[in-house]
Scaffold this motif. Structure first.
Motif, PDB file in Angstrom:
ATOM      1  N   VAL A  67       0.853  -1.195   0.000  1.00  0.00           N
ATOM      2  CA  VAL A  67       0.000   0.000   0.000  1.00  0.00           C
ATOM      3  C   VAL A  67       0.890   1.247   0.000  1.00  0.00           C
ATOM      4  O   VAL A  67       0.695   2.175  -0.781  1.00  0.00           O
ATOM      5  N   SER A  68       1.891   1.242   0.854  1.00  0.00           N
ATOM      6  CA  SER A  68       2.810   2.379   0.934  1.00  0.00           C
ATOM      7  C   SER A  68       3.549   2.593  -0.389  1.00  0.00           C
ATOM      8  O   SER A  68       3.653   3.711  -0.893  1.00  0.00           O
ATOM      9  N   VAL A  69       4.050   1.496  -0.972  1.00  0.00           N
ATOM     10  CA  VAL A  69       4.776   1.580  -2.243  1.00  0.00           C
ATOM     11  C   VAL A  69       3.875   2.135  -3.344  1.00  0.00           C
ATOM     12  O   VAL A  69       4.269   3.023  -4.113  1.00  0.00           O
ATOM     13  N   MET A  70       2.642   1.636  -3.409  1.00  0.00           N
ATOM     14  CA  MET A  70       1.741   2.054  -4.480  1.00  0.00           C
ATOM     15  C   MET A  70       1.266   3.497  -4.301  1.00  0.00           C
ATOM     16  O   MET A  70       1.078   4.225  -5.282  1.00  0.00           O
ATOM     17  N   LEU A  71       1.092   3.941  -3.054  1.00  0.00           N
ATOM     18  CA  LEU A  71       0.721   5.338  -2.822  1.00  0.00           C
ATOM     19  C   LEU A  71       1.838   6.273  -3.284  1.00  0.00           C
ATOM     20  O   LEU A  71       1.579   7.299  -3.922  1.00  0.00           O
ATOM     21  N   ASP A  72       3.071   5.904  -2.975  1.00  0.00           N
ATOM     22  CA  ASP A  72       4.212   6.705  -3.421  1.00  0.00           C
ATOM     23  C   ASP A  72       4.297   6.733  -4.942  1.00  0.00           C
ATOM     24  O   ASP A  72       4.573   7.766  -5.551  1.00  0.00           O
ATOM     25  N   LYS A  73       4.041   5.586  -5.574  1.00  0.00           N
ATOM     26  CA  LYS A  73       4.103   5.489  -7.033  1.00  0.00           C
ATOM     27  C   LYS A  73       3.018   6.360  -7.685  1.00  0.00           C
ATOM     28  O   LYS A  73       3.283   7.087  -8.638  1.00  0.00           O
ATOM     29  N   LEU A  74       1.798   6.287  -7.154  1.00  0.00           N
ATOM     30  CA  LEU A  74       0.711   7.120  -7.688  1.00  0.00           C
ATOM     31  C   LEU A  74       1.010   8.604  -7.518  1.00  0.00           C
ATOM     32  O   LEU A  74       0.771   9.403  -8.427  1.00  0.00           O
ATOM     33  N   ALA A  75       1.538   8.970  -6.347  1.00  0.00           N
ATOM     34  CA  ALA A  75       1.864  10.380  -6.093  1.00  0.00           C
ATOM     35  C   ALA A  75       2.918  10.872  -7.080  1.00  0.00           C
ATOM     36  O   ALA A  75       2.830  11.986  -7.596  1.00  0.00           O
ATOM     37  N   ALA A  76       3.906  10.030  -7.378  1.00  0.00           N
ATOM     38  CA  ALA A  76       4.956  10.411  -8.330  1.00  0.00           C
ATOM     39  C   ALA A  76       4.375  10.584  -9.729  1.00  0.00           C
ATOM     40  O   ALA A  76       4.706  11.535 -10.445  1.00  0.00           O
TER      41      ALA A  76
END
Length: 198
Positions: A67-76
């Motif tokens: 979840v943390s990895v994907m949130l960072d990816k979406l934000a980028a």
């Protein structure tokens, strides 16, 4: 057996989860587990919510990490996307409808490159809103806040209590203001020169 597709074997299990402590979430997070998904993890925004799709076999710890990895990816990804003037005007209309019952109706909404000390400006007599190009690439909730701020000026010219009451409807007002204050503070920090090669 039910004909409802959500009750088929292998249908995703939906689990609301708390945002990770790093603060990269922009709203509610829904984790959907699927027995059909073996290894891949994906995520997308659905309105104010982030949906993360994971394999059903993942542990809670793996879920939180992904979840943390994907949130960072979406934000980028979102920070790289730049809205054009037409999209900005559509966004302003949507925000006005959502938060001000459509009462704020700008004649024009556009990006400008000559505003380096303000994030946005509004000329109520002309119905024009201008946003600083420096907002491009910032999170969507920040751009939305600045748009709402300028839309509110079409209804209330000054920054009195009535103006701030209008902005209370937007749930990310304080977060967006904090983000912008952080950007301003970072700009004021002295820039440390890089180490010279000798």
């Amino acid at each position: 057996m039910s004909a409802d597709p959500l009750h088929r074997a292998g249908a995703p299990q939906r689990t609301p989860t708390n945002p990770p402590p790093n603060g990269s979430a922009t709203g509610a997070i829904e984790v959907r587990r699927s027995t059909r998904r073996r290894r891949t993890v994906s995520a997308y925004r659905e309105g104010d919510r982030t949906v993360v799709l994971i394999p059903a076999r993942m542990s809670e710890a793996e879920e939180q990490r992904w979840v943390s990895v994907m949130l960072d990816k979406l934000a980028a990804q979102e920070s790289k996307r730049v809205l054009g003037d037409a999209e900005l005007a559509e966004r302003a209309e949507r925000l006005s409808n959502q938060y001000f019952d459509g009462r704020a109706r700008p004649v024009s909404v556009r990006w400008v490159t000559n505003q380096n000390t303000r994030w946005g400006s509004c000329t109520p007599s002309e119905g024009s809103i201008r946003l600083s190009h420096r907002l491009q690439g910032m999170p969507e909730y920040v751009v939305d806040y600045v748009l709402l701020h300028e839309l509110a000026h079409l209804l209330v010219p000054g920054h009195g209590p009535r103006f701030w009451r209008l902005l209370e409807a937007y749930p990310r007002t304080e977060r967006a203001r904090g983000y912008l204050e952080g950007v301003v503070a970072a700009d004021r920090l002295p820039h440390v020169p890089g180490a010279r090669n000798e």
